[in-house]
Design a protein around this motif. Sequence first.
Motif, PDB file in Angstrom:
ATOM      1  N   LEU A 116     -10.629  -4.807  -5.049  1.00 16.18           N
ATOM      2  CA  LEU A 116      -9.503  -3.868  -5.016  1.00 16.18           C
ATOM      3  C   LEU A 116      -8.230  -4.561  -4.527  1.00 16.18           C
ATOM      4  O   LEU A 116      -7.185  -4.488  -5.176  1.00 16.18           O
TER       5      LEU A 116
ATOM      6  N   THR B  76      -4.931   3.917  -2.019  1.00 16.09           N
ATOM      7  CA  THR B  76      -5.620   2.638  -2.162  1.00 16.09           C
ATOM      8  C   THR B  76      -5.953   2.055  -0.791  1.00 16.09           C
ATOM      9  O   THR B  76      -6.975   1.384  -0.620  1.00 16.09           O
ATOM     10  N   TYR B  77      -5.095   2.319   0.181  1.00 11.70           N
ATOM     11  CA  TYR B  77      -5.310   1.840   1.545  1.00 11.70           C
ATOM     12  C   TYR B  77      -6.570   2.462   2.132  1.00 11.70           C
ATOM     13  O   TYR B  77      -7.407   1.772   2.717  1.00 11.70           O
TER      14      TYR B  77
ATOM     15  N   ARG C 298      -3.913  -1.963  -8.571  1.00 15.51           N
ATOM     16  CA  ARG C 298      -4.618  -1.520  -7.362  1.00 15.51           C
ATOM     17  C   ARG C 298      -5.038  -0.066  -7.466  1.00 15.51           C
ATOM     18  O   ARG C 298      -6.156   0.301  -7.106  1.00 15.51           O
ATOM     19  N   VAL C 299      -4.117   0.781  -7.931  1.00 17.87           N
ATOM     20  CA  VAL C 299      -4.446   2.207  -8.081  1.00 17.87           C
ATOM     21  C   VAL C 299      -5.586   2.385  -9.082  1.00 17.87           C
ATOM     22  O   VAL C 299      -6.520   3.171  -8.863  1.00 17.87           O
TER      23      VAL C 299
ATOM     24  N   ASP D 283       1.964   1.934  -3.437  1.00 18.66           N
ATOM     25  CA  ASP D 283       0.896   2.527  -4.254  1.00 18.66           C
ATOM     26  C   ASP D 283       0.898   4.044  -4.134  1.00 18.66           C
ATOM     27  O   ASP D 283       0.701   4.767  -5.122  1.00 18.66           O
TER      28      ASP D 283
ATOM     29  N   ARG E 195      -7.929   0.212  -9.863  1.00 25.48           N
ATOM     30  CA  ARG E 195      -9.188  -0.277  -9.294  1.00 25.48           C
ATOM     31  C   ARG E 195      -9.749   0.685  -8.251  1.00 25.48           C
ATOM     32  O   ARG E 195     -10.959   0.942  -8.227  1.00 25.48           O
ATOM     33  N   ALA E 196      -8.886   1.203  -7.386  1.00 25.42           N
ATOM     34  CA  ALA E 196      -9.347   2.159  -6.376  1.00 25.42           C
ATOM     35  C   ALA E 196      -9.934   3.401  -7.048  1.00 25.42           C
ATOM     36  O   ALA E 196     -10.996   3.901  -6.648  1.00 25.42           O
ATOM     37  N   THR E 197      -9.242   3.884  -8.066  1.00 24.87           N
ATOM     38  CA  THR E 197      -9.711   5.072  -8.781  1.00 24.87           C
ATOM     39  C   THR E 197     -11.039   4.814  -9.455  1.00 24.87           C
ATOM     40  O   THR E 197     -11.967   5.650  -9.399  1.00 24.87           O
TER      41      THR E 197
ATOM     42  N   THR F 152       0.881  -2.644  -8.115  1.00 22.26           N
ATOM     43  CA  THR F 152       0.530  -1.262  -7.783  1.00 22.26           C
ATOM     44  C   THR F 152      -0.387  -0.615  -8.808  1.00 22.26           C
ATOM     45  O   THR F 152      -1.411  -0.024  -8.462  1.00 22.26           O
TER      46      THR F 152
ATOM     47  N   PHE G 165       0.826  -1.207   0.000  1.00 22.74           N
ATOM     48  CA  PHE G 165       0.000   0.000   0.000  1.00 22.74           C
ATOM     49  C   PHE G 165       0.864   1.261   0.000  1.00 22.74           C
ATOM     50  O   PHE G 165       0.516   2.253  -0.646  1.00 22.74           O
TER      51      PHE G 165
END
Length: 247
Positions: A89, A39-40, A98-99, A31, A101-103, A95, A28
Motif C-alpha cells: 500500500l 489510506t492512513y 494509494r487509494v 489521499d 490499493r487501500a480500497t 494518491t 496521506f
Amino acid sequence: MADVFDRVQALPTIAKLWPREPGVGSNFASDATHASISTYTVARVLLLDAMHRLQAAARIAQTPDLARQGTHILLLRPALVSTAKGAWLVQAADTADRVSRATRLVAEDRRQGASAMGKAVEQGAPDVFGAVGRAFERSRDVVLSAVRDLTPEVHRRPPRDESMIADLGSAVDSYYGTNSAMSDVQLLWNTSSSLAHGERWYSTLTAGPRRAPVADILTDRSFDVVCSGLNVTGLRILTLAAARNPN
C-alpha cells in the motif's frame, strides 16, 4: 536468540511516532481529499495487527512446550502477510494509486469474509453466518462505490500474497543493504505453509534432549525479517504522514 526478542519488544515504539491524524499537507492527508477511505488508517491497522501477532509469536517461541511444535512459525505467517500488504500500500507513489490499493485490500478482505460465511451456510451453518456474510458484501460495496470514479483499477484484486511478500523482501534488502531478506521471507512463507498443512518436520528438529540448531536459526531469521519489514514499512508510513511546510 535473546537479541531478536528484544527487537520484537522494541518495535512498537515506531507506532507511537505515528500521529493520530496525518499532518497537514502530507501525502496521506492528500489521499483523504480524494476519497472517503483513509489510506492512513488501512496502513496503520495492517501494521498494528502484524505487531500484535509478532509479539504473540514471540511469547509462544519462549514457551518451550508450544515452541516445540513450531506454533510461533505459524503465527508469524499472518504477521508477514499483513506487513507485506501494508508495504504494498505505502509503496504507491501517488494518491490515486494509494487509494486504489487501500480500497482493493479492504474490499478483498470483505470478499473473503463473505465467501467464508457463505460456504459455512452451504454446509449447514446457522442463518446468522449468512447474515454476517451479507453484511460483509454490503461493506465491500460501500468501500468500492466511494472510489469508483477515482481509479479504474479499483475492481482488480490485489496481487497474490507471495508477490507482495517478495516485494517486501526486496524492500528490506534495499533499505538495509543486505541480500538475505528475499530468501528469509520465502523461507518463512514456505515453512509456515507446510506446518499449516499439518506437517510435523519441525517437531522432529526439537525432539529429544538435543534441539537441532537449525530450529533456532529458522526461528531467529523468521522473527528478524518480520521485524525488518515492519520497521521499513513503519518508517514509510511516518514519512507519508508527516506534515509539509507550505513554503
